[in-house]
Design a protein around this motif. Structure first.
Motif, short mmCIF file in Angstrom:
data_model
loop_
_atom_site.label_atom_id
_atom_site.label_comp_id
_atom_site.label_asym_id
_atom_site.label_seq_id
_atom_site.Cartn_x
_atom_site.Cartn_y
_atom_site.Cartn_z
N MET A 158 0.84 -1.20 0.00
CA MET A 158 0.00 0.00 0.00
C MET A 158 0.88 1.25 0.00
SD MET A 158 -2.80 1.25 2.84
CE MET A 158 -3.82 -0.21 2.58
N LYS A 159 0.56 2.17 -0.89
CA LYS A 159 1.33 3.41 -0.99
C LYS A 159 1.06 4.29 0.22
CE LYS A 159 3.98 6.24 -3.39
NZ LYS A 159 5.38 5.89 -3.73
N THR A 160 2.13 4.78 0.82
CA THR A 160 2.00 5.64 1.99
C THR A 160 2.34 7.08 1.62
OG1 THR A 160 4.29 5.17 2.64
CG2 THR A 160 2.55 3.80 3.61
N THR A 161 1.93 7.99 2.47
CA THR A 161 2.23 9.40 2.26
C THR A 161 3.52 9.76 3.01
OG1 THR A 161 1.00 10.14 4.21
CG2 THR A 161 -0.23 9.92 2.12
N LEU A 162 4.09 10.90 2.66
CA LEU A 162 5.27 11.38 3.37
C LEU A 162 4.98 11.54 4.86
CD1 LEU A 162 8.10 12.60 3.60
CD2 LEU A 162 7.14 14.79 2.84
N SER A 163 3.80 12.05 5.17
CA SER A 163 3.41 12.22 6.56
C SER A 163 3.41 10.89 7.30
CB SER A 163 2.02 12.86 6.65
OG SER A 163 1.53 12.84 7.98
N LYS A 208 1.69 16.67 9.89
CA LYS A 208 0.26 16.92 9.70
C LYS A 208 -0.18 16.81 8.25
CE LYS A 208 -0.69 17.67 14.03
NZ LYS A 208 -1.54 16.72 14.78
N GLY A 209 0.77 16.62 7.35
CA GLY A 209 0.42 16.52 5.93
C GLY A 209 0.12 17.85 5.29
N SER A 213 9.91 18.87 1.38
CA SER A 213 10.79 19.86 1.99
C SER A 213 12.17 19.73 1.38
CB SER A 213 10.85 19.66 3.51
OG SER A 213 11.85 20.48 4.07
N THR A 214 12.86 20.84 1.26
CA THR A 214 14.25 20.82 0.80
C THR A 214 15.17 20.23 1.87
OG1 THR A 214 14.60 23.07 1.62
CG2 THR A 214 13.91 22.84 -0.67
N LYS A 215 14.64 20.01 3.06
CA LYS A 215 15.42 19.49 4.18
C LYS A 215 15.23 17.99 4.40
CE LYS A 215 17.12 23.50 5.45
NZ LYS A 215 18.56 23.77 5.43
N LEU A 216 14.64 17.30 3.43
CA LEU A 216 14.37 15.88 3.63
C LEU A 216 15.65 15.07 3.84
CD1 LEU A 216 11.44 14.84 1.25
CD2 LEU A 216 11.43 15.13 3.73
N VAL A 217 16.74 15.46 3.18
CA VAL A 217 18.00 14.74 3.38
C VAL A 217 18.47 14.89 4.82
CG1 VAL A 217 20.44 14.64 2.74
CG2 VAL A 217 18.71 14.91 0.96
#
Length: 207
Positions: free
Chosen positions: A1-6, A39-40, A45-49
């Motif tokens: 199942m595909k999940t969201t970043l949140s 919270k979605g 974000s540019t800070k994901l790394v």
């Protein structure tokens, strides 16, 4: 199942037992950024790394769900993980014993929290704060001043443990999550060793 970043971020934070505030400090970003991602309200974000490095998860998994959360399967040894970290992303922090003495060993923490006044500890027992159970590696900055709600490493009743700092009184109070336990007044004699700026639990993968 595909999940969201949140959903993936919440999963990683739960697995590492790290709070939004602690993650923000470890990643070197503002806490509202973490809050919006959780919270979605932000799709990226540019800070994901930086966030992935702070959580020790695959950035590809965090960003788009590709691959596994961890780079390796099976039980992970957190201390070995820290010792084998790349020098470009992490800096060495001396590991101190549970009696607050340097051991001569080093682990690695994210460069985003780099400070000459950091010390590392491994908690041998549950602290009473949900974010810091037994087995957690904590990085403590002994020069940082605690703010209300910050986790601190302190010497209380002959032992060392993690507490939550509560503002008030001449210096402040120490608390745990169990509201039945009364607040402990911090003394001027150096009860508080430092502020917890990074923490990470050992993790057992479950298939």
């Amino acid at each position: 199942m595909k999940t969201t970043l949140s959903e993936r971020l919440i999963q990683a934070m739960s697995a590492r037992n790290i709070s939004q505030g602690a993650l923000a400090k470890a990643a070197g970003i503002a806490q509202p950024t973490i809050w919006r991602l959780v919270k979605g309200q932000a799709k990226g974000s540019t800070k994901l790394v930086d966030i992935a490095n702070a959580l020790s998860v695959n950035v590809e998994w965090l960003a788009n769900g590709s691959g596994d959360m961890d780079s390796n399967q099976g039980e992970r040894n957190l201390l070995a993980l820290c010792k084998n970290a790349t020098q470009t992303s992490f800096f060495p922090v001396e590991l101190w014993s549970d009696s607050n003495r340097p051991t001569g060993e080093f682990i690695y923490a994210p460069n985003s929290i780099k400070s000459k006044t950091c010390q590392a500890y491994i908690l041998k027992r549950n602290s009473g704060c949900a974010e810091a159970p037994a087995g957690t590696i904590i990085i403590v900055d002994i020069d940082e001043q605690p703010g209300n709600g910050d986790l601190v490493y302190a010497h209380v009743n002959g032992g060392y443990s993690v507490y939550r700092f509560v503002e008030g009184g001449p210096i402040g109070f120490l608390s745990v999550d169990d509201k039945r336990v009364p607040l402990l007044e911090a003394s001027s004699s150096g009860d508080i060793i430092g502020v917890v700026v990074f923490l990470l639990r050992d993790l057992k993968r479950r298939k």
